[in-house]
Design a protein around this motif. Structure first.
Motif, PDB file in Angstrom:
ATOM      1  N   PHE A 262      38.377  41.887  52.694  1.00 13.33           N
ATOM      2  CA  PHE A 262      37.676  42.130  51.453  1.00 13.33           C
ATOM      3  C   PHE A 262      36.021  42.308  51.692  1.00 13.33           C
ATOM      4  N   ASN A 263      35.829  43.537  50.836  1.00 11.12           N
ATOM      5  CA  ASN A 263      34.454  43.615  50.805  1.00 11.12           C
ATOM      6  C   ASN A 263      33.449  42.927  50.230  1.00 11.12           C
ATOM      7  N   LEU A 264      32.519  42.545  50.732  1.00  7.54           N
ATOM      8  CA  LEU A 264      31.421  41.626  49.889  1.00  7.54           C
ATOM      9  C   LEU A 264      30.025  42.474  49.954  1.00  7.54           C
ATOM     10  N   GLY A 265      29.864  43.113  48.852  1.00  7.37           N
ATOM     11  CA  GLY A 265      28.819  43.918  48.258  1.00  7.37           C
ATOM     12  C   GLY A 265      28.302  43.457  46.956  1.00  7.37           C
ATOM     13  N   THR A 266      27.374  44.167  46.528  1.00  7.00           N
ATOM     14  CA  THR A 266      27.070  44.090  45.003  1.00  7.00           C
ATOM     15  C   THR A 266      27.707  45.096  44.495  1.00  7.00           C
ATOM     16  N   GLY A 267      28.011  46.359  44.867  1.00  3.82           N
ATOM     17  CA  GLY A 267      28.525  47.476  44.348  1.00  3.82           C
ATOM     18  C   GLY A 267      27.667  48.600  44.023  1.00  3.82           C
ATOM     19  N   THR A 268      26.312  48.188  44.065  1.00  2.00           N
ATOM     20  CA  THR A 268      25.226  49.192  43.745  1.00  2.00           C
ATOM     21  C   THR A 268      24.504  49.683  44.986  1.00  2.00           C
ATOM     22  N   GLY A 269      24.145  50.808  45.438  1.00  2.00           N
ATOM     23  CA  GLY A 269      23.460  51.341  46.247  1.00  2.00           C
ATOM     24  C   GLY A 269      21.864  51.319  46.036  1.00  2.00           C
ATOM     25  N   GLU A 296      18.154  56.607  65.145  1.00  8.46           N
ATOM     26  CA  GLU A 296      19.338  56.768  65.709  1.00  8.46           C
ATOM     27  C   GLU A 296      20.364  56.137  65.349  1.00  8.46           C
ATOM     28  N   GLY A 297      21.722  56.715  64.942  1.00 11.62           N
ATOM     29  CA  GLY A 297      22.657  55.935  64.653  1.00 11.62           C
ATOM     30  C   GLY A 297      22.947  55.440  63.228  1.00 11.62           C
ATOM     31  N   ASP A 298      21.816  55.779  62.398  1.00 11.14           N
ATOM     32  CA  ASP A 298      21.798  55.399  60.850  1.00 11.14           C
ATOM     33  C   ASP A 298      22.745  56.386  60.186  1.00 11.14           C
ATOM     34  N   ILE A 299      23.403  55.772  59.257  1.00 12.22           N
ATOM     35  CA  ILE A 299      24.126  56.563  58.474  1.00 12.22           C
ATOM     36  C   ILE A 299      23.378  56.702  56.951  1.00 12.22           C
ATOM     37  N   THR A 300      24.002  57.739  56.248  1.00  9.82           N
ATOM     38  CA  THR A 300      23.266  58.083  55.062  1.00  9.82           C
ATOM     39  C   THR A 300      23.408  57.092  53.809  1.00  9.82           C
ATOM     40  N   SER A 301      24.563  56.496  53.755  1.00 10.03           N
ATOM     41  CA  SER A 301      24.689  55.922  52.524  1.00 10.03           C
ATOM     42  C   SER A 301      25.942  54.853  52.819  1.00 10.03           C
ATOM     43  N   ALA A 302      25.924  53.567  52.349  1.00 12.41           N
ATOM     44  CA  ALA A 302      26.975  52.830  52.318  1.00 12.41           C
ATOM     45  C   ALA A 302      26.850  51.673  51.164  1.00 12.41           C
ATOM     46  N   TYR A 303      27.919  51.696  50.218  1.00 16.49           N
ATOM     47  CA  TYR A 303      27.711  50.703  49.298  1.00 16.49           C
ATOM     48  C   TYR A 303      29.154  50.519  48.745  1.00 16.49           C
ATOM     49  N   ALA A 304      29.479  49.174  48.392  1.00 14.47           N
ATOM     50  CA  ALA A 304      30.752  48.411  48.183  1.00 14.47           C
ATOM     51  C   ALA A 304      31.553  48.860  47.103  1.00 14.47           C
ATOM     52  N   ASN A 305      32.985  49.253  47.080  1.00 14.28           N
ATOM     53  CA  ASN A 305      33.616  48.962  45.898  1.00 14.28           C
ATOM     54  C   ASN A 305      34.087  47.498  45.973  1.00 14.28           C
ATOM     55  N   THR A 306      33.867  46.613  45.011  1.00 10.29           N
ATOM     56  CA  THR A 306      34.207  45.438  45.013  1.00 10.29           C
ATOM     57  C   THR A 306      35.423  44.740  44.167  1.00 10.29           C
ATOM     58  N   ASP A 307      35.870  45.961  43.909  1.00 12.61           N
ATOM     59  CA  ASP A 307      37.222  45.664  42.917  1.00 12.61           C
ATOM     60  C   ASP A 307      38.305  44.580  43.293  1.00 12.61           C
ATOM     61  N   LYS A 308      38.609  44.503  44.656  1.00 11.67           N
ATOM     62  CA  LYS A 308      39.517  43.843  45.376  1.00 11.67           C
ATOM     63  C   LYS A 308      39.019  42.252  45.194  1.00 11.67           C
ATOM     64  N   ALA A 309      37.631  42.352  45.668  1.00 13.20           N
ATOM     65  CA  ALA A 309      37.111  40.758  45.746  1.00 13.20           C
ATOM     66  C   ALA A 309      36.947  40.305  44.206  1.00 13.20           C
ATOM     67  N   ASN A 310      36.644  41.145  43.305  1.00 11.95           N
ATOM     68  CA  ASN A 310      36.617  40.547  41.725  1.00 11.95           C
ATOM     69  C   ASN A 310      37.706  40.183  41.416  1.00 11.95           C
ATOM     70  N   GLU A 311      38.932  41.091  41.822  1.00 13.93           N
ATOM     71  CA  GLU A 311      40.166  40.837  41.115  1.00 13.93           C
ATOM     72  C   GLU A 311      40.951  39.693  41.681  1.00 13.93           C
ATOM     73  N   ILE A 312      41.113  39.493  43.133  1.00 16.93           N
ATOM     74  CA  ILE A 312      41.850  38.528  43.702  1.00 16.93           C
ATOM     75  C   ILE A 312      41.067  37.421  44.227  1.00 16.93           C
ATOM     76  N   LEU A 313      39.867  37.434  44.492  1.00 15.13           N
ATOM     77  CA  LEU A 313      39.096  36.211  44.774  1.00 15.13           C
ATOM     78  C   LEU A 313      38.292  35.756  43.512  1.00 15.13           C
ATOM     79  N   GLY A 314      38.170  36.659  42.572  1.00 18.09           N
ATOM     80  CA  GLY A 314      37.345  36.295  41.375  1.00 18.09           C
ATOM     81  C   GLY A 314      36.124  36.004  41.381  1.00 18.09           C
ATOM     82  N   TRP A 315      35.535  36.682  42.495  1.00 15.05           N
ATOM     83  CA  TRP A 315      34.115  36.702  42.947  1.00 15.05           C
ATOM     84  C   TRP A 315      33.245  38.013  42.424  1.00 15.05           C
ATOM     85  N   LYS A 316      32.289  37.905  42.163  1.00 12.36           N
ATOM     86  CA  LYS A 316      31.327  39.064  42.058  1.00 12.36           C
ATOM     87  C   LYS A 316      29.788  38.549  42.359  1.00 12.36           C
ATOM     88  N   ALA A 317      29.059  39.113  43.015  1.00  8.27           N
ATOM     89  CA  ALA A 317      27.658  39.183  43.216  1.00  8.27           C
ATOM     90  C   ALA A 317      26.890  39.089  42.024  1.00  8.27           C
TER      91      ALA A 317
END
Ligand code: NAD
Ligand code: WQD
Length: 337
Positions: A262-269, A296-317
């Motif tokens: 599961f991804n654990l994030g807010t879903g917002t960048g 060095e080594g930094d990426i541009t952007s990363a934010y989560a799709n949290t649908d799986k955690a929302n649906e299966i765990l019933g969890w949302k930040a």
């Protein structure tokens, strides 16, 4: 019901111990204090009124891990936070990272493999996605070869767990955290970076307090709306609560795959400049900063799709960036007072 929390005196571990105790789990912490302090126990007790069992064990010591599981033969689940986590340090000392993050994991799994049933939760990281092509990032996004040895220990750790689960009674949940920030709202526990913080939020709060002259914003020429890099900052208490739900899922065993991710994030960048603005809003302080070249080594952007955690765990930040930032600021002021 007894739960082992390795690294339970660390940043995310201590907040998870609080949430576990809040719902009645009996917690046993193993921590070698390599990046924490026994003082954290006092904060946990101040919040929950319960003192967890604490054992100072270095999980790199195989015999000590064996002894621990013999002594505590009634552990219903393990949440494995213990690891070294400084990306830059891992580049300079890869073997420290491979030993601490892989050997310790192997020794714990070896003991769990002997049991008729075992439940295991692993602290993984969004770093396994590298720079994903599609935002927000789902769990199906390809895992990329990490740039740092630290990141590689998370990728390898996941692979080890998948292989062991196939041939044992271990069920596991891999939790890929995005960027954890903040502290408990009571400011009894929080993040305790050693030396100069490498992560954005502790650097901001220390600068806001006057411990650092100014923040370096690493790059304003990224292909993002304001040119600064975008991340998904998640309140550590929301993250901690997800561990309790994941544990309950493992213990209930309903419609469970051997290993789930599961991804654990807010879903917002949020961009670096947005994080600075949030700090300025909640603290009422102007933050001194300068634009510097990209790190060095930094990426541009990363934010989560949290649908799986929302649906299966019933969890949302639940918390906003401002709420998380306000808790980080409250903690910074508390530890400096
Ligand atoms: P932390 O350093 O605050 O906590 C880790 C704890 O583990 C510390 O208390 C440390 O003393 C302990 N520890 C380390 N090696 C040990 C060993 N050999 N034996 C016993 N105890 C040991 O880190 P954190 O931020 O709470 O991170 C927890 C986990 O989450 C780590 O596995 C980390 O890689 C992962 N993670 C963290 C982040 C983040 O940004 N904080 C993001 C993604 C994943
Ligand atoms: C966030 C943003 C920086 C400091 C790291 C690990 C990752 C995961 C989380 C464990 C970036 C910018 C930062 C500063 C800045 N940890 N920044 N000035 O890099 O997303 O992820 O922690 O698994 O593996 O790599 O987090 O907090 O270091 O940086 O401008 O002084 O803030 O460039 O864009 P990052 P971070």
């Amino acid at each position: 019901m007894k739960v082992l929390v390795t690294g339970g005196l660390g940043f995310i571990g201590s907040h998870t111990v609080v949430e576990l105790q809040n719902v009645g789990y009996e917690v046993v912490i193993v921590d070698n204090l390599s990046n924490s302090s026994q003082e954290v126990l006092k904060g946990i007790v101040a919040i929950t009124g319960t003192t967890p069992v604490y054992e100072n064990i270095d999980l790199r010591e195989k015999a000590a891990v064996q002894d621990f599981f013999q002594k505590h033969d009634d552990i219903a689940g393990v949440i494995h936070f213990a690891a070294s986590k400084a990306v830059g340090e891992s580049v300079g000392d890869p073997l420290l990272y491979y030993e601490n993050n892989i050997s310790a994991l192997v020794y714990v799994l070896k003991e769990l493999q002997k049991k008729p049933a075992a439940n295991f939760i692993f602290s993984s990281s969004c770093t396994v996605y590298g720079q994903a092509e599609v935002m927000p990032i789902t769990e199906n996004a390809p895992v990329q070869q990490p740039i740092s040895p630290y990141g590689n220990t998370k990728k390898i750790g996941e692979e080890i767990i998948i292989d062991v689960a196939k041939i044992s009674n271990i069920n596991a949940i891999l939790l890929r955290y995005f960027n954890p920030i903040g502290s408990h709202p009571t400011a009894e526990i929080g993040e305790l970076p050693i030396g100069v913080p490498q992560n954005l939020v502790p650097f901001i709060t220390q600068t806001g307090f006057g411990l650092r002259a100014e923040l370096s914003v690493f790059g304003d020429d990224y292909p993002t709306p304001d040119g600064t890099a975008v991340r998904d900052y998640i309140h550590v208490v929301d993250l901690a609560k997800a561990h309790v739900i994941a544990l309950q899922r493992l213990l209930n065993q309903k419609n469970l795959d051997k290993v789930e991710t599961f991804n654990l994030g807010t879903g917002t960048g949020s961009s670096v400049l947005e994080v600075i603005q949030s700090f300025e809003k909640v603290s009422g302080k102007k933050l001194p900063y300068k634009i510097m070249p990209r790190r060095e080594g930094d990426i541009t952007s990363a934010y989560a799709n949290t649908d799986k955690a929302n649906e299966i765990l019933g969890w949302k930040a639940q918390s906003t960036l401002d709420e998380a930032m306000a808790s980080a600021w409250k903690w910074e002021q508390k530890i400096r007072s």
